[in-house]
Design a protein around this motif. Structure first.
Motif, mmCIF file in Angstrom:
data_model
loop_
_atom_site.group_PDB
_atom_site.id
_atom_site.type_symbol
_atom_site.label_atom_id
_atom_site.label_comp_id
_atom_site.label_asym_id
_atom_site.label_seq_id
_atom_site.Cartn_x
_atom_site.Cartn_y
_atom_site.Cartn_z
ATOM 1 N N ARG A 93 0.966 -1.217 0.091
ATOM 2 C CA ARG A 93 0.004 -0.036 -0.024
ATOM 3 C C ARG A 93 0.875 1.270 0.052
ATOM 4 O O ARG A 93 1.796 1.522 0.616
ATOM 5 C CB ARG A 93 -0.901 -0.038 1.162
ATOM 6 C CG ARG A 93 -2.147 -0.829 1.166
ATOM 7 C CD ARG A 93 -3.099 -0.598 2.388
ATOM 8 N NE ARG A 93 -3.342 0.676 2.831
ATOM 9 C CZ ARG A 93 -4.003 1.384 2.370
ATOM 10 N NH1 ARG A 93 -4.847 1.155 1.325
ATOM 11 N NH2 ARG A 93 -4.147 2.403 2.601
ATOM 12 N N ARG A 115 -2.351 3.563 -9.659
ATOM 13 C CA ARG A 115 -3.100 2.712 -8.606
ATOM 14 C C ARG A 115 -2.475 3.314 -7.207
ATOM 15 O O ARG A 115 -2.608 2.381 -6.414
ATOM 16 C CB ARG A 115 -2.725 1.459 -8.840
ATOM 17 C CG ARG A 115 -3.352 0.683 -10.342
ATOM 18 C CD ARG A 115 -4.750 1.019 -10.398
ATOM 19 N NE ARG A 115 -5.618 0.644 -9.353
ATOM 20 C CZ ARG A 115 -6.963 0.653 -9.367
ATOM 21 N NH1 ARG A 115 -7.533 1.685 -10.225
ATOM 22 N NH2 ARG A 115 -7.623 0.104 -8.548
ATOM 23 N N ASP A 117 -2.587 4.165 -3.570
ATOM 24 C CA ASP A 117 -3.650 3.913 -2.700
ATOM 25 C C ASP A 117 -4.515 5.286 -2.115
ATOM 26 O O ASP A 117 -5.596 5.229 -1.903
ATOM 27 C CB ASP A 117 -3.234 2.955 -1.686
ATOM 28 C CG ASP A 117 -2.949 1.743 -2.069
ATOM 29 O OD1 ASP A 117 -4.065 0.962 -2.530
ATOM 30 O OD2 ASP A 117 -1.828 1.409 -2.170
ATOM 31 N N TRP A 118 -3.615 6.311 -1.654
ATOM 32 C CA TRP A 118 -4.024 7.296 -1.170
ATOM 33 C C TRP A 118 -3.473 8.655 -1.299
ATOM 34 O O TRP A 118 -2.152 8.576 -1.842
ATOM 35 C CB TRP A 118 -4.326 7.257 0.520
ATOM 36 C CG TRP A 118 -3.053 7.382 1.270
ATOM 37 C CD1 TRP A 118 -2.520 8.491 1.665
ATOM 38 C CD2 TRP A 118 -2.055 6.317 1.501
ATOM 39 N NE1 TRP A 118 -1.256 8.240 2.337
ATOM 40 C CE2 TRP A 118 -1.067 6.749 2.215
ATOM 41 C CE3 TRP A 118 -2.138 4.913 1.419
ATOM 42 C CZ2 TRP A 118 0.260 6.191 2.732
ATOM 43 C CZ3 TRP A 118 -0.956 4.110 1.803
ATOM 44 C CH2 TRP A 118 0.137 4.898 2.759
ATOM 45 N N LYS A 154 -10.558 11.102 -10.719
ATOM 46 C CA LYS A 154 -10.751 9.907 -10.194
ATOM 47 C C LYS A 154 -12.196 9.406 -10.543
ATOM 48 O O LYS A 154 -12.262 8.091 -10.880
ATOM 49 C CB LYS A 154 -10.608 9.821 -8.657
ATOM 50 C CG LYS A 154 -10.983 8.637 -7.791
ATOM 51 C CD LYS A 154 -11.031 8.936 -6.352
ATOM 52 C CE LYS A 154 -11.386 7.700 -5.529
ATOM 53 N NZ LYS A 154 -11.498 7.866 -4.111
ATOM 54 N N THR A 161 -9.292 4.258 -6.183
ATOM 55 C CA THR A 161 -8.149 4.864 -5.909
ATOM 56 C C THR A 161 -7.813 6.134 -6.322
ATOM 57 O O THR A 161 -8.077 5.981 -7.823
ATOM 58 C CB THR A 161 -7.052 3.998 -5.546
ATOM 59 O OG1 THR A 161 -6.692 3.305 -6.940
ATOM 60 C CG2 THR A 161 -7.285 2.927 -4.565
ATOM 61 N N PRO A 162 -7.136 7.087 -5.966
ATOM 62 C CA PRO A 162 -6.777 7.138 -4.430
ATOM 63 C C PRO A 162 -7.875 7.783 -3.575
ATOM 64 O O PRO A 162 -8.802 8.212 -3.983
ATOM 65 C CB PRO A 162 -5.632 8.281 -4.487
ATOM 66 C CG PRO A 162 -5.853 8.936 -5.591
ATOM 67 C CD PRO A 162 -6.586 8.144 -6.895
ATOM 68 N N TRP A 163 -7.770 7.114 -2.295
ATOM 69 C CA TRP A 163 -8.519 7.729 -1.315
ATOM 70 C C TRP A 163 -7.996 9.244 -1.148
ATOM 71 O O TRP A 163 -6.974 9.187 -1.011
ATOM 72 C CB TRP A 163 -8.476 6.852 0.002
ATOM 73 C CG TRP A 163 -9.212 7.389 1.222
ATOM 74 C CD1 TRP A 163 -8.758 8.333 2.217
ATOM 75 C CD2 TRP A 163 -10.482 7.359 1.251
ATOM 76 N NE1 TRP A 163 -9.918 8.703 2.942
ATOM 77 C CE2 TRP A 163 -10.934 8.113 2.545
ATOM 78 C CE3 TRP A 163 -11.690 6.445 0.788
ATOM 79 C CZ2 TRP A 163 -12.206 8.108 2.980
ATOM 80 C CZ3 TRP A 163 -13.018 6.360 1.146
ATOM 81 C CH2 TRP A 163 -13.271 7.379 2.275
#
Length: 335
Positions: A93, A115, A117-118, A154, A161-163
């Motif tokens: 992550r 990709r 994650d955040w 997004k 993703t991303p958060w």
């Protein structure tokens, strides 16, 4: 036994599953609460962590998560896409914090496609006047536009993703704008807002030394005691109401100064500067304040299991923690 109870005696834990890596020490802003403001500027290339150092870290440590940020702006690192790709390929992550000044539509689309994650965006005000006084060198309208563009990129990609989380550092000068910021983020469609206090008091430093300016700034702006608590509590309560109405997930800081703190960093994670200095956490600020090892001289596993780390853990678990920890918001439960 101290703050960690039975775990406090574990001076030689397994290698961590999480690292925070400063991919660059260079920044394009001079934010009032950041050490970067009070130090000479760092060249974009000279400040970047060499990619071979990063690759060695992900090979040597059984990571499940890596945070690609430190004092600098990660989007200034020419190696950031390569580092994200290396983490994603290993199913680690990965994410980072950005001031979003460089987060144009092309970069936003690339990050969604990567990709990652955040992505956390620093936004410390709901008006240009307040925000630009804190984030010296940034333009509020540009950052808001870039943040909205990231949300659109997004959505258009149909990606989970991303958060997207906004991070707000609460201080005397801006805490009153917090409810309006929640409204703004609700309109944009941001997932979450995290509010935090200043990370460190720097009380352990020489009042006339290298940290004099940031120490003075913190004393003038911290919301830790007295009437500040009443004012911040009122702003937090209103922000909670607005968040409930808008659907923005809201995390507010704690004000629970209990003896011993609750820090687990030296057992669970580590912070690595762009030059390869291993530090106990990201809250320290300043690679001259504490070093537990240097990756140009030893591998991470050797440093993690070394005597300096063991002694640091022993002291942090005791009633007499290292001086650098005493003024830390995380240790004091006020972060």
């Amino acid at each position: 036994m101290g703050m960690r109870g039975s775990m406090a005696v574990q001076l030689d834990p397994p290698l961590p599953a999480h690292l925070q890596v400063e991919v660059t020490s260079a920044c394009n802003l001079r934010c009032t609460m950041c050490l970067v403001r009070y130090r000479p500027p760092v060249n974009k290339l000279a400040g970047a962590m060499p990619p071979e150092l990063f690759h060695r870290l992900v090979e040597d440590v059984p990571l499940r998560q890596v945070t690609l940020q430190g004092l600098g702006e990660p989007l200034l690192s020419p190696y950031l896409p390569e580092m994200i790709e290396a983490a994603v390929r290993r199913r680690i992550r990965v994410g980072f914090n950005t001031n979003a000044t460089l987060l144009n539509r092309r970069r936003a689309e690339e990050l969604v496609a990567s990709r990652v994650d955040w992505l956390h965006v620093s936004l410390d005000g709901a008006t240009a006047e307040s925000y630009e006084a804190i984030r010296d060198g940034a333009r509020f309208d540009t950052v808001i536009s870039n943040l909205a563009g990231l949300v659109r990129a997004k959505r258009e990609a149909g990606s989970d993703t991303p958060w997207i989380r906004v991070v707000f550092v609460s201080m005397r000068d801006n805490v009153g704008e917090l409810p309006e910021l929640v409204r703004l983020l609700g309109r944009i469609g941001v997932d979450e807002l995290r509010v935090q206090n200043l990370s460190h008091s720097f009380d352990d430093t020489d009042p006339a030394g290298r940290y004099e300016e940031i120490r003075t700034f913190t004393a003038e702006q911290a919301l830790w005691t007295g009437a500040d608590r009443e004012r911040s509590d009122a702003a937090f309560a209103e922000a909670r109401r607005v968040a409930a109405d808008t659907g923005v997930r809201l995390r507010l800081p704690r004000f629970d100064e209990t003896a011993g703190g609750g820090c687990t960093w030296p057992w669970d994670a580590a912070y690595v500067t762009s030059a390869g200095v291993v530090q106990p956490c990201c809250m320290v600020m300043g690679d001259d304040r504490v070093s537990l090892g240097d990756l140009t001289e030893a591998g991470f596993p050797e440093i993690w299991h070394g005597e300096a780390y063991r002694e640091f853990r022993r002291r942090l678990a005791s009633e007499e923690p290292p001086d650098v920890c005493r003024g830390c918001s995380l240790y004091k439960n006020t972060f």
